[in-house]
Design an enzyme around this catalytic site. Structure first.
Site, PDB file in Angstrom:
ATOM      1  CG  HIS A  96      -2.026  -0.606   0.948  1.00 49.62           C
ATOM      2  ND1 HIS A  96      -2.304  -1.958   1.375  1.00 49.62           N
ATOM      3  CD2 HIS A  96      -3.687  -0.759   0.770  1.00 49.62           C
ATOM      4  CE1 HIS A  96      -2.994  -2.881   1.280  1.00 49.62           C
ATOM      5  NE2 HIS A  96      -4.256  -2.141   1.291  1.00 49.62           N
ATOM      6  CG  ASN A 140       4.347  -4.462   2.401  1.00 44.59           C
ATOM      7  OD1 ASN A 140       3.833  -4.034   2.737  1.00 44.59           O
ATOM      8  ND2 ASN A 140       3.598  -6.251   2.713  1.00 44.59           N
TER       9      ASN A 140
END
Length: 163
Positions: free
Chosen positions: A26, A57
């Site tokens: 994201h 991540n």
């Protein structure tokens, strides 16, 4: 995760990441929008996603998201910008949909407070690379070290954690 129908075809889909070795990272984290269901849902559009190494991540990138949410409680305003970084000479791709794999990411976090007890305006800019494990490059200060320095810093507007 779903394709962004506002974009022209061919569109990136969540399945394009299967067996690629990369996770769907994201750019604007879903956790920042827990109070607004529509905005949180929008963070799962593939137009808000970029390939990230699993160690980035679930490691430093996630830690920085958590810390930034903590800082948002301490400051009047937090402005965050981030984007992928590409080396034009060595662009790698996820073959299934020709998705470019960034060499890293940059992030800018601007902390603003009108309370004279806290720093009035701090901008943190830095870059994280996709290497295994992630390597910190430059002056990327948003880390647990920074939070500790902020809390322990002298309580004057002129104080700086960068000296």
């Amino acid at each position: 995760f779903r394709s962004d129908k506002r974009l022209k075809r061919p569109r990136v889909s969540s399945s394009d990441y299967r067996k690629s070795g990369y996770q769907r990272g994201h750019m604007c984290p879903a956790g920042d929008w827990l109070a607004d269901g529509q905005k949180m849902k929008a963070t799962f559009l593939m137009s808000n996603i970029a390939p990230q190494a699993p160690s980035l991540n679930t490691g430093q990138w996630k830690q920085d998201e958590i810390l930034t949410r903590y800082l948002a409680l301490k400051f009047d305003s937090v402005h965050i910008e981030c984007a992928p970084v590409f080396n034009k000479n060595t662009i790698r791709k996820i073959r299934k949909r020709n998705i470019s794999i960034p060499d890293g990411y940059w992030k800018s976090v601007r902390l603003i407070s009108t309370d004279s007890i806290l720093f009035e305006d701090i901008t943190i800019i830095g870059k994280m690379m996709q290497e295994e494990p992630p390597v910190m490059v430059g002056s990327f200060c948003i880390s647990m070290w920074f939070a500790g320095a902020l809390i322990a810093a002298p309580r004057t507007p002129e104080a700086s954690v960068f000296s």
